[in-house]
Motif scaffolding. Structure first.
Motif, PDB file in Angstrom:
ATOM      1  N   ASN A 123      -0.853 -44.843  -2.029  1.00  0.00           N
ATOM      2  CA  ASN A 123      -0.274 -46.247  -2.354  1.00  0.00           C
ATOM      3  C   ASN A 123       0.922 -46.195  -2.886  1.00  0.00           C
ATOM      4  N   ASN A 124       1.706 -45.662  -2.747  1.00  0.00           N
ATOM      5  CA  ASN A 124       2.909 -45.649  -3.326  1.00  0.00           C
ATOM      6  C   ASN A 124       3.752 -44.907  -2.633  1.00  0.00           C
ATOM      7  N   LYS A 125       4.647 -45.415  -1.545  1.00  0.00           N
ATOM      8  CA  LYS A 125       5.603 -44.988  -0.811  1.00  0.00           C
ATOM      9  C   LYS A 125       7.151 -44.148  -1.325  1.00  0.00           C
ATOM     10  N   ALA A 126       7.147 -45.046  -2.548  1.00  0.00           N
ATOM     11  CA  ALA A 126       8.684 -44.458  -3.303  1.00  0.00           C
ATOM     12  C   ALA A 126       7.619 -43.937  -3.981  1.00  0.00           C
ATOM     13  N   TYR A 127       6.775 -43.536  -4.965  1.00  0.00           N
ATOM     14  CA  TYR A 127       6.254 -42.102  -5.513  1.00  0.00           C
ATOM     15  C   TYR A 127       6.551 -40.613  -4.404  1.00  0.00           C
ATOM     16  N   LEU A 128       5.610 -41.305  -3.032  1.00  0.00           N
ATOM     17  CA  LEU A 128       5.704 -39.986  -2.144  1.00  0.00           C
ATOM     18  C   LEU A 128       6.902 -39.899  -1.365  1.00  0.00           C
ATOM     19  N   GLN A 129       8.431 -40.218  -1.694  1.00  0.00           N
ATOM     20  CA  GLN A 129       8.993 -40.481  -0.690  1.00  0.00           C
ATOM     21  C   GLN A 129      10.217 -39.633  -2.384  1.00  0.00           C
ATOM     22  N   ASN A 130       9.807 -39.883  -3.688  1.00  0.00           N
ATOM     23  CA  ASN A 130      10.877 -39.652  -4.258  1.00  0.00           C
ATOM     24  C   ASN A 130      10.361 -38.605  -5.215  1.00  0.00           C
ATOM     25  N   GLU A 131       9.740 -38.464  -6.645  1.00  0.00           N
ATOM     26  CA  GLU A 131       8.815 -38.208  -7.379  1.00  0.00           C
ATOM     27  C   GLU A 131       8.603 -37.281  -6.655  1.00  0.00           C
ATOM     28  N   PHE A 132       7.633 -37.244  -6.198  1.00  0.00           N
ATOM     29  CA  PHE A 132       6.728 -36.224  -5.013  1.00  0.00           C
ATOM     30  C   PHE A 132       7.450 -34.768  -4.918  1.00  0.00           C
ATOM     31  N   VAL A 133       8.404 -35.246  -3.926  1.00  0.00           N
ATOM     32  CA  VAL A 133       9.288 -34.741  -3.337  1.00  0.00           C
ATOM     33  C   VAL A 133       9.994 -33.746  -4.223  1.00  0.00           C
ATOM     34  N   GLU A 134      10.779 -34.357  -5.098  1.00  0.00           N
ATOM     35  CA  GLU A 134      11.160 -33.084  -6.352  1.00  0.00           C
ATOM     36  C   GLU A 134      10.469 -32.092  -7.165  1.00  0.00           C
ATOM     37  N   THR A 135      10.253 -32.945  -7.253  1.00  0.00           N
ATOM     38  CA  THR A 135       8.647 -31.926  -8.069  1.00  0.00           C
ATOM     39  C   THR A 135       7.817 -30.900  -7.383  1.00  0.00           C
ATOM     40  N   VAL A 136       7.725 -30.989  -6.431  1.00  0.00           N
ATOM     41  CA  VAL A 136       7.153 -30.000  -5.224  1.00  0.00           C
ATOM     42  C   VAL A 136       8.471 -28.940  -5.236  1.00  0.00           C
ATOM     43  N   GLN A 137       9.404 -29.225  -4.539  1.00  0.00           N
ATOM     44  CA  GLN A 137      11.003 -28.856  -4.552  1.00  0.00           C
ATOM     45  C   GLN A 137      11.524 -27.995  -5.948  1.00  0.00           C
ATOM     46  N   LYS A 138      11.421 -28.625  -7.268  1.00  0.00           N
ATOM     47  CA  LYS A 138      11.670 -27.822  -8.406  1.00  0.00           C
ATOM     48  C   LYS A 138      11.010 -27.282  -9.034  1.00  0.00           C
ATOM     49  N   ARG A 139       9.910 -27.180  -8.013  1.00  0.00           N
ATOM     50  CA  ARG A 139       8.703 -26.393  -9.692  1.00  0.00           C
ATOM     51  C   ARG A 139       8.489 -25.151  -9.769  1.00  0.00           C
ATOM     52  N   GLY A 140       9.507 -24.695  -8.666  1.00  0.00           N
ATOM     53  CA  GLY A 140       9.916 -23.179  -9.469  1.00  0.00           C
ATOM     54  C   GLY A 140      10.533 -22.745 -10.704  1.00  0.00           C
ATOM     55  N   ALA A 141      11.751 -24.251 -10.450  1.00  0.00           N
ATOM     56  CA  ALA A 141      12.416 -24.131 -11.626  1.00  0.00           C
ATOM     57  C   ALA A 141      11.823 -24.024 -12.973  1.00  0.00           C
ATOM     58  N   ALA A 142      10.790 -25.383 -12.936  1.00  0.00           N
ATOM     59  CA  ALA A 142      10.129 -25.717 -14.233  1.00  0.00           C
ATOM     60  C   ALA A 142       9.114 -24.804 -15.082  1.00  0.00           C
ATOM     61  N   VAL A 143       8.894 -23.568 -13.601  1.00  0.00           N
ATOM     62  CA  VAL A 143       8.217 -22.664 -14.365  1.00  0.00           C
ATOM     63  C   VAL A 143       8.642 -21.726 -14.945  1.00  0.00           C
ATOM     64  N   ILE A 144       9.784 -21.633 -14.528  1.00  0.00           N
ATOM     65  CA  ILE A 144      10.839 -20.365 -15.273  1.00  0.00           C
ATOM     66  C   ILE A 144      10.887 -21.052 -16.246  1.00  0.00           C
ATOM     67  N   SER A 145      11.538 -22.507 -16.811  1.00  0.00           N
ATOM     68  CA  SER A 145      11.687 -23.433 -17.764  1.00  0.00           C
ATOM     69  C   SER A 145      11.174 -23.012 -18.617  1.00  0.00           C
TER      70      SER A 145
END
Length: 332
Positions: free
Chosen positions: A214-236
């Motif tokens: 129930n949060n379209k803004a989250y699903l289209q922004n933070e969620f997408v970016e978190t998954v896209q950048k998760r590999g880099a976050a693990v390396i960091s």
């Protein structure tokens, strides 16, 4: 116990393989009654480490493990194998552009494709983990013309697992309660993690992920970016790339390919595109698939909104550019 099957893991002295080999040998991929012969391929400088890995496999006293063959020779590694985990690839180093990584790795996968073509079983199932995985799989297939294109896949299951974990945490449910999250496109920062067709069980009641969050803004922004950048976050955080989670995802991918998916459930795999959902044809593109009798099929008729379609265009464009660059490298 059934007749042993031969399975090859490349980059076998590396970090991902260190977790992956144990999972495979325990029966978590091909089944608890399927005995195995493991072929471990790596480059000559890694022979000492490879010997240590073989010692550990022996010391683990794994009942399913019939034999282990460490080698630096692709002719030995790919001989008569039924499944191949292509993990070994040049890692991306600090300051290295993605195109530099692509240039180095497509040459590796050209050689491995030729070896698969010559030595592996004609129904071999090939999973490419080494990045850029989608384009490496395409090049590998190109140089293995006697193996069906459908038998070459790239791993986007790690991205799917990451996306499911984010949704489970957001909604406050177990990972098993999240179904049919999709990864579209490339295993890169242009991938599109999509929940529009997914469901989640909350207090025993199944509802759409979109409604549950129930949060379209989250699903289209933070969620997408978190998954896209998760590999880099693990390396960091870890100062090393994802290894344990990548190994688990490789097992999940091959397990489902080998054993099939449950009716109504689908999984994300980078597979040869037939143009479904407007994706460019003849690239390796991540789609939702269902699997029966070891054969995957793209799930059709799913809904995509304008936001999703715009993301598919971006990731498809990147894959076309990668293909063009990769083919120019291998044909030089």
């Amino acid at each position: 116990m059934s007749e042993p099957i031969k399975v090859v893991v490349t980059g076998a002295a590396g970090q991902i393989a260190y977790s992956l080999l144990y999972m495979i040998a325990r029966g978590e991929v091909f089944g608890k009654d399927q005995s195995l012969i493991l072929h471990l391929l790596d480059i000559p400088p890694m022979v000492g480490v490879l010997d240590g890995v073989c010692m550990e496999l022996a010391d683990s006293a794994l009942p399913l493990l019939h034999k282990v063959f460490p080698t630096t020779d692709p002719a030995v590694a790919f001989n008569d194998v039924s499944a191949a985990f292509l993990v070994g690839a040049m890692p991306r180093r600090e300051g290295m552009e993605r195109k530099d990584l692509l240039s180095a790795n497509v040459k590796i996968f050209k050689a491995q494709g030729a070896a698969i073509n010559q030595y592996a079983k004609k129904d071999v199932k090939v999973l490419v983990v080494g990045n850029p995985a989608n384009t490496n799989a395409l090049i590998c297939s190109h140089y293995a013309p006697t193996i069906p294109k459908e038998n070459f896949t790239a791993m986007t299951r790690l991205d799917q697992n990451r996306a499911k974990a984010q949704i489970a945490a957001k909604v406050g449910v177990q990972i098993t309660d999240v179904l049919n999250v999709i990864i579209w496109g490339n295993h890169s920062s242009t991938q599109f993690p999509d929940v529009l067709n997914g469901n989640v069980k909350v207090n025993g009641v199944e509802k759409s992920i979109f409604d549950a969050v129930n949060n379209k803004a989250y699903l289209q922004n933070e969620f997408v970016e978190t998954v896209q950048k998760r590999g880099a976050a693990v390396i960091s955080a870890r100062k090393m790339s994802s290894a344990m989670s990548a190994a688990k995802a490789a097992c999940d991918h091959m397990h489902d390919w080998w054993n099939g998916t449950q009716p109504g459930n689908y999984v994300s795999m980078g597979v040869i595109s037939d143009g479904s959902y407007g994706a460019p044809k003849d690239i390796i593109f991540s789609f939702p698939v269902e699997i029966v009798n070891k054969k995957w099929k793209i799930v059709q008729g799913l809904k995509l909104d304008d936001f999703a379609n715009s993301k598919l265009v971006i990731t498809g464009k990147e894959l076309l550019e990668e293909k063009q660059e990769a083919m120019s490298v291998v044909q030089d």
